[in-house]
Scaffold this motif. Structure first.
Motif, mmCIF file in Angstrom:
data_model
loop_
_atom_site.group_PDB
_atom_site.id
_atom_site.type_symbol
_atom_site.label_atom_id
_atom_site.label_comp_id
_atom_site.label_asym_id
_atom_site.label_seq_id
_atom_site.Cartn_x
_atom_site.Cartn_y
_atom_site.Cartn_z
ATOM 1 N N LEU A 54 0.848 -1.197 0.000
ATOM 2 C CA LEU A 54 0.000 0.000 0.000
ATOM 3 C C LEU A 54 0.887 1.253 0.000
ATOM 4 N N GLY A 55 0.474 2.238 -0.756
ATOM 5 C CA GLY A 55 1.246 3.477 -0.861
ATOM 6 C C GLY A 55 2.240 3.476 -2.006
ATOM 7 N N SER A 56 2.379 2.355 -2.707
ATOM 8 C CA SER A 56 3.293 2.304 -3.859
ATOM 9 C C SER A 56 2.738 3.172 -4.988
ATOM 10 N N ILE A 57 3.647 3.894 -5.645
ATOM 11 C CA ILE A 57 3.257 4.783 -6.746
ATOM 12 C C ILE A 57 3.716 4.159 -8.052
ATOM 13 N N LEU A 58 2.771 4.021 -8.982
ATOM 14 C CA LEU A 58 3.045 3.370 -10.259
ATOM 15 C C LEU A 58 2.671 4.286 -11.421
ATOM 16 N N TYR A 59 3.280 4.003 -12.555
ATOM 17 C CA TYR A 59 2.835 4.618 -13.804
ATOM 18 C C TYR A 59 2.348 3.499 -14.697
ATOM 19 N N ILE A 60 1.073 3.575 -15.071
ATOM 20 C CA ILE A 60 0.464 2.545 -15.917
ATOM 21 C C ILE A 60 0.207 3.164 -17.285
ATOM 22 N N PRO A 61 0.928 2.744 -18.332
ATOM 23 C CA PRO A 61 0.711 3.292 -19.673
ATOM 24 C C PRO A 61 -0.744 3.173 -20.105
ATOM 25 N N GLY A 62 -1.312 4.260 -20.580
ATOM 26 C CA GLY A 62 -2.706 4.272 -20.999
ATOM 27 C C GLY A 62 -3.684 4.569 -19.884
ATOM 28 N N TYR A 63 -3.205 4.619 -18.651
ATOM 29 C CA TYR A 63 -4.083 4.889 -17.501
ATOM 30 C C TYR A 63 -3.601 6.109 -16.728
ATOM 31 N N GLY A 64 -2.305 6.240 -16.570
ATOM 32 C CA GLY A 64 -1.748 7.359 -15.827
ATOM 33 C C GLY A 64 -1.082 6.902 -14.541
ATOM 34 N N TYR A 65 -0.984 7.822 -13.595
ATOM 35 C CA TYR A 65 -0.355 7.512 -12.309
ATOM 36 C C TYR A 65 -1.390 6.925 -11.349
ATOM 37 N N GLY A 66 -0.971 5.875 -10.662
ATOM 38 C CA GLY A 66 -1.849 5.240 -9.689
ATOM 39 C C GLY A 66 -1.099 4.975 -8.401
ATOM 40 N N ILE A 67 -1.838 4.976 -7.316
ATOM 41 C CA ILE A 67 -1.259 4.667 -6.014
ATOM 42 C C ILE A 67 -2.017 3.476 -5.433
ATOM 43 N N VAL A 68 -1.298 2.510 -4.918
ATOM 44 C CA VAL A 68 -1.937 1.316 -4.365
ATOM 45 C C VAL A 68 -2.632 1.691 -3.062
ATOM 46 N N ALA A 69 -3.972 1.620 -3.082
ATOM 47 C CA ALA A 69 -4.762 1.978 -1.910
ATOM 48 C C ALA A 69 -5.759 0.897 -1.538
ATOM 49 N N ASP A 70 -5.842 -0.161 -2.352
ATOM 50 C CA ASP A 70 -6.866 -1.174 -2.121
ATOM 51 C C ASP A 70 -6.302 -2.565 -2.410
ATOM 52 N N THR A 71 -7.038 -3.547 -1.956
ATOM 53 C CA THR A 71 -6.688 -4.954 -2.208
ATOM 54 C C THR A 71 -7.931 -5.668 -2.715
ATOM 55 N N GLY A 72 -7.800 -6.908 -3.072
ATOM 56 C CA GLY A 72 -8.949 -7.682 -3.537
ATOM 57 C C GLY A 72 -8.661 -9.163 -3.432
ATOM 58 N N SER A 73 -9.724 -9.923 -3.191
ATOM 59 C CA SER A 73 -9.555 -11.370 -3.023
ATOM 60 C C SER A 73 -9.040 -12.046 -4.283
ATOM 61 N N ALA A 74 -9.383 -11.453 -5.457
ATOM 62 C CA ALA A 74 -8.941 -12.047 -6.727
ATOM 63 C C ALA A 74 -7.644 -11.410 -7.228
#
Length: 252
Positions: A168-188
């Motif tokens: 959580l809190g990791s900062i990513l650059y996703i081509p075609g989406y932009g900048y994202g920060i890990v704030a959530d999780t999911g069972s899948a």
């Protein structure tokens, strides 16, 4: 000799002299010069009258032409100048067609990239189809980290990832989406899988769907994500169109 006879003789003598002058060509020249003199006087009078009728600006222009050695008459524009030139309108550039999935922010600099990961990315919403929660649920739209979901192409968006791979809190650059920060999780969402937040289901299918993509990690999180972090990061991206290096070096 009476007076009448004297007048008659004087008149005959005058007529004789006039006839002699006419024959010699002297009298007509005198008449012509007298007429020209009268004509010049009339012309000068008309010119003075026209000058008086001119506006101060016209008189100034006439005087300027005379002082510069040009004609005192106003310069008339050529016929070509009088013709109305058609205005050539420059062709308006067409709006550039953006490639599907393009984003307005810039990619990170090469020296900012910690690592690149190839992941399977899907999209989700805060709605029942993705979370099983309705808008009436007290935790509707709230991520695992406690911040509210958001999607902002011009700043930063919240995403879900496996905290064992991307904390959580990791900062990513996703081509075609932009900048994202890990704030959530999911069972899948396990291993190299990420889930990108969109406001509506229509946006999920239109803008993303499901695809394999190489993401760029520019800051590894420490296990937390707060609203203040999102606000600071979003403001910096909007200002610099990317994540500035000083922000990556400090604890946000």
């Amino acid at each position: 000799m009476n007076k009448m006879g004297l007048y008659q003789r004087f008149w005959c003598l005058f007529v004789t002299i006039v006839l002699m002058l006419t024959a010699a060509g002297i009298f007509p020249d005198y008449v012509r010069k007298s007429a020209q003199a009268r004509g010049m006087e009339d012309t000068a009078g008309q010119r003075g009258s026209s000058i008086q009728k001119q506006s101060p600006v016209d008189r100034q222009q006439t005087g300027s032409a005379s002082r510069l050695g040009g004609s005192s008459r106003a310069v008339q524009p050529d016929a070509a100048d009088k013709a109305v030139k058609p205005e050539v309108q420059a062709a308006k550039p067409k709006n550039p067609v953006k490639a599907p999935g393009s984003v307005p922010v810039a990619a990170p600099a090469p020296e900012q990239i910690i690592t690149s990961l190839k992941v399977m990315a899907t999209g989700y919403t805060a709605g029942y189809e993705s979370t099983g929660k309705t808008a009436k649920h007290p935790e509707y739209g709230i991520t695992y980290s406690g911040v509210k979901v958001r999607r902002d192409k011009n700043a930063v968006s919240t995403i879900a990832a496996d905290p064992k791979v991307l904390p959580l809190g990791s900062i990513l650059y996703i081509p075609g989406y932009g900048y994202g920060i890990v704030a959530d999780t999911g069972s899948a969402i396990k291993g190299r899988k990420i889930d990108l937040y969109f406001s509506t289901t229509k946006q999920v299918y239109k803008e993303w769907g499901k695809k394999s993509v190489v993401i760029q990690l520019i800051k590894r999180g420490d296990g937390k994500c707060t609203e203040s972090m999102l606000k600071s990061l979003g403001h910096a991206i909007q200002t610099y169109n990317a994540v500035p290096q000083y922000l990556l070096e400090e604890a946000i």
